[in-house]
Motif scaffolding. Structure first.
Motif, mmCIF file in Angstrom:
data_model
loop_
_atom_site.group_PDB
_atom_site.id
_atom_site.type_symbol
_atom_site.label_atom_id
_atom_site.label_comp_id
_atom_site.label_asym_id
_atom_site.label_seq_id
_atom_site.Cartn_x
_atom_site.Cartn_y
_atom_site.Cartn_z
ATOM 1 N N PHE A 585 0.802 -1.225 0.000
ATOM 2 C CA PHE A 585 0.000 0.000 0.000
ATOM 3 C C PHE A 585 0.836 1.276 0.000
ATOM 4 C CE2 PHE A 585 -3.242 -2.861 2.056
ATOM 5 C CZ PHE A 585 -4.104 -2.846 0.965
ATOM 6 N N SER A 636 -2.038 6.074 3.626
ATOM 7 C CA SER A 636 -1.461 4.758 3.321
ATOM 8 C C SER A 636 -1.369 3.894 4.571
ATOM 9 C CB SER A 636 -0.077 4.941 2.695
ATOM 10 O OG SER A 636 -0.146 5.691 1.499
ATOM 11 N N ARG A 710 -7.348 7.060 -0.942
ATOM 12 C CA ARG A 710 -6.246 6.153 -1.255
ATOM 13 C C ARG A 710 -6.775 4.789 -1.695
ATOM 14 N NH1 ARG A 710 -1.564 5.407 -3.473
ATOM 15 N NH2 ARG A 710 -0.231 3.868 -2.453
#
Length: 829
Positions: A585, A636, A710
């Motif tokens: 990620f 993230s 995200r």
């Protein structure tokens, strides 16, 4: 004072001229509630608790001391020419009578009545304490306070002596009443003789005095004591000893407008009113016989304890922010005089200190008045132009050039005179330093930046500072721009205007790109730390007092080492799994080895951070150090945490369907259904309580808002989701495998789904309490789950959990420390 009968009374300070020939407008405090009495009462109560603890847990020591003292009994009986009971009567009758007689002769009837009331209350409290300890006290406590009386062991706390101690305490300080001094001496002698002759134990004698002190001090604080501050004639005499001849003394505190002769103007002068706000002292506007206008600042001894305790607490809690604490009234006055002289001599625009004197329980400081100056608090914002801001910063630069630090810059200590060219004054130097440290000067700059930014904005405040101060002075103040580092008045304003300090840091960074703005850790401990320590200690006490160490030792001796080694290895494998999720990620390319080292270092951080917080903080630090913007890095890391939660839930569902039977799918076991039902009911109940619902939303929604963009961005990269799922699966299954291996080390087995539920729910429940690494709470949750749900005996369950936590938490700490050192050397963290 408004009563005509008090106008000419010496020491009361009436409005009309008294025999001292000075016009005084004041309202003297006839009786004051002294904080020092409250502090002393609390200290005495803590002393009682300490004596009781020592009596129970150090009974051998206290008993031995008592027996050693009683060794003098035979010698005492030879030289004592009156019976001990007669001496006790003298103490409990003659001494109080002498003290009360002195109080009445001094016309202190109210204080005499309060002393009698304290004695009555203390006597009743001593009788109640004796009964309470006898009936419900622990056996060790009863033994420590018991003496032989008529063939029986009886708890003894001499009630009459407790009442005498309370009466003497309420009667006043021993250095101001001769009868009180001699009565205290007689009381101590009597208690000593009682201990030697076996009429009371040593802990009982200490409790006798402390209990009387608690009641007496409490009475003094609640009812107040006769003021010993300098008022009226005493105040005038003190000013005259300092070399001045006053004609008028007007108390500065917003006196109403009905005073003739300019009293209202003197009492409401803004420069003088500012002194009352920042110092919390008495301030008088004095006009001398030469028509000179001066300020008189009076420091009262009964108020010093509050300031001393506040400064001590801040210096203890914060890292070097507060200066040296003073311990007496004279020290406070002398420090204020020293700083004032030093600032004036260095060329700082500050009211010059002209003299000081002592009067009763007060110190008097006389200084020039800042004519026409207005504190920044009361100055209209449109009058704070660039010339004024530059003048303010110039005064701070002059002070710092002379090595002086103010340490308490607020809107009341910065005055501005705009009648001609702008002139700035810095006042209130009581908390400053003469030979100041670099940290103290950085604090001054950060405080003044925050103070001015709250009025003219961050850009103008930083711009003015950069015009006057050199760049190196500004580049180092960003980490100190925190509310905890500000004086109380500025701190309250900053909390009302949230975001101002962040704007100042951004303005500093925009003007000086090399400036360091990452906040420093200034607080040694906060409320969360105190709660964490308390909960950890409580959990440790529960564990230690409820487990059977003999059974645990026997169980550990039978543990199979191969299973323990497997549990340790699986615990290390979790680092690799969590690193895979982070790499998946991360918005940039991360080396897997470096990411694994960061997860390993989190094992060391877990010693001081709540469960789950350490890895997230280190992941965030790693991303930001590699150039990732803070919002993207937060999103993230949040996505990593969300993915771990989702993976865990899906894993539980899959395990509940496929484990424990030969058929591919089956209905979950009763344990699983019950656990899921309890969780569902708990969630539903929480959602029905509005405060709890809002609390959960306040913590979940911000994370979701940061993570959602995200997550949308990552939807087009399914391979990253697959990699994260694999990493999360490795981490979760490794922990479950380590837990199963620890259970197998003691010859126990359990279905995988039941074991998973016990571990995951127990670990989550323990992590809700913010203790470092979940210490104590996780252990209790896992032991409870194994015992109640898994049917494992308590001793075996405790051994399993201790082995599991030793291998997957404590044994990994040294490895985490090595990883942390490696990452720090390479600049990764």
């Amino acid at each position: 004072m408004s009563s005509p009968s008090l106008r000419g009374r010496v020491g009361l300070g009436g409005r009309g001229p008294a025999d001292h020939g000075v016009r005084i407008v004041d309202t003297p405090a006839i009786r004051v509630h002294r904080p020092v009495d409250l502090v002393a009462a609390v200290a005495a109560a803590l002393g009682i608790a300490l004596v009781l603890v020592l009596a129970v847990y150090a009974q051998g020591t206290t008993t031995g001391l008592t027996e050693d003292v009683r060794g003098f009994a035979s010698l005492l009986r030879r030289i004592l020419f009156v019976p001990v009971t007669v001496l006790e009567g003298l103490i409990t009758f003659i001494a109080p009578l002498a003290v009360l007689t002195e109080l009445v002769l001094r016309r202190l009837v109210r204080q005499a009545l309060e002393a009698i009331a304290a004695a009555v209350v203390a006597t009743a409290l001593a009788l109640f304490a004796t009964w309470l300890i006898t009936e419900v006290g622990a056996q060790e406590m009863r033994d420590a306070l018991s003496v032989w009386s008529r063939g029986l062991r009886v708890v003894t706390i001499p009630a009459l002596l407790v009442g005498t101690a309370a009466l003497l305490t309420a009667a006043g300080a021993r250095n101001r009443r001769r009868t009180v001094m001699w009565s205290w001496n007689l009381l101590w002698i009597g208690l000593g003789i009682a201990v030697i002759t076996g009429l009371v134990t040593l802990p009982g004698a200490l409790i006798t005095v402390l209990l009387g002190r608690v009641v007496g001090l409490g009475t003094r604080y609640l009812s107040g004591v006769q003021s010993e501050r300098a008022y009226g004639a005493s105040l005038v005499n003190g000013i005259r000893r300092a070399g001045f001849e006053p004609r008028r003394l007007i108390r500065v505190r917003g006196v109403s407008a009905d005073h003739p002769g300019g009293d209202e103007e003197l009492a409401s002068d803004l420069a003088a009113v500012a002194i009352t706000r920042y110092g919390d002292n008495r301030v008088y506007a004095m006009t001398t016989t030469d028509d000179e206008r001066l300020d008189v600042v009076v420091l009262d001894g009964d108020r010093q304890v509050v300031g001393a305790l506040a400064r001590w607490w801040r210096s203890f809690r914060l890292r070097g922010i507060d200066g040296r604490a003073v311990v007496s009234l004279r020290q406070a006055a002398e420090r204020a005089a020293l700083l004032s002289y030093a600032a004036w001599s260095a060329g700082v625009c500050t009211p010059r200190l002209l003299g000081m004197a002592e009067a009763d329980d007060s110190m008097i400081l006389i200084q020039r008045h800042a004519h026409g100056a207005v504190p920044v608090r009361d100055l209209p914002v449109d009058e704070l132009d660039d010339d004024v801001l530059d003048a303010v910063w110039e005064q701070l630069r002059v002070a710092h050039a002379a090595g002086l630090a103010h340490r308490a810059l607020t809107a009341d200590v910065v005055l501005v005179d705009r009648r001609d060219a702008p002139v700035a004054f810095l006042t209130g130097w009581e908390s400053g330093d003469v030979a100041s440290s670099e940290l103290a000067r950085r604090l001054d700059i950060s405080q003044l930046l925050a103070l001015l930014a709250l009025r003219v904005g961050a850009e103008r405040a930083v711009g003015a500072a950069s015009r006057v101060l050199p760049d190196p002075d500004l580049t180092a103040v960003g980490p100190l721009l925190q509310t905890i580092a500000l004086p109380r008045a500025t701190r309250e304003e900053a909390r009302k205007s949230r975001g101002v300090l962040a704007e100042v840091r951004e303005a500093l960074l925009a003007r000086l790109p090399e400036a360091e703005i990452e906040p420093e850790r200034l607080v040694r401990f906060g409320a969360r730390t105190v709660v964490t320590i308390a909960l950890t200690v409580a959990a440790a006490v529960v564990v230690i007092t409820t487990i059977n160490f003999a059974e645990i030792s026997a169980a550990l001796a039978t543990a199979q080492p191969l299973w323990a080694a497997l549990a340790f290895g699986l615990g290390l494998l979790t680092f690799f799994g969590s690193a895979l999720a982070l790499v998946a990620f991360a918005p940039i390319r991360l080396p897997l080895w470096r990411a694994t080292l960061v997860q390993t270092a989190a094992a060391f951080v877990a010693l001081v951070a709540p469960a789950g917080v350490g890895p997230a903080a280190l992941n965030l630090r790693m991303l930001t150090r590699r150039g990732v913007a803070s919002p993207l890095a937060v999103a993230s890391v949040g996505l990593v945490q969300v993915s771990q939660f989702i993976t865990t839930v899906l894993l539980l569902v899959v395990l509940s369907l496929v484990s424990g039977t030969d058929t591919p799918l089956r209905i979950p076991s009763t344990t699983v259904i019950a656990a899921l039902g309890v969780i569902s009911l708990a969630i539903a109940a929480a959602m029905l309580v509005p405060p709890l619902r809002h609390w959960i939303a306040a913590r979940v929604l911000p994370l979701w808002r940061q993570t959602w963009p995200r997550l949308v961005q990552m939807l087009g990269q399914p391979q990253r989701f697959a990699l994260a799922a694999v990493g999360n699966m490795i981490m979760t299954m490794s922990y479950l495998g380590a837990f199963a291996a620890a259970l197998a080390a003691f010859g126990r087995e359990m279905s995988l789904i039941d074991l998973a539920l016990i571990y995951l729910i127990g670990n989550a429940a323990g992590a809700l309490v913010p203790s470092p690494g979940g210490l104590g709470t996780v252990e209790i949750s896992l032991i409870t789950g194994l015992t109640l749900t898994g049917g494992v005996p308590a001793a075996i369950a405790t051994s399993v959990v201790f082995l599991f936590r030793a291998l997957t938490f404590w044994a990994r700490v040294p490895i985490g420390w090595l990883a942390m050192r490696t990452l720090q050397r390479t600049g990764e963290l």
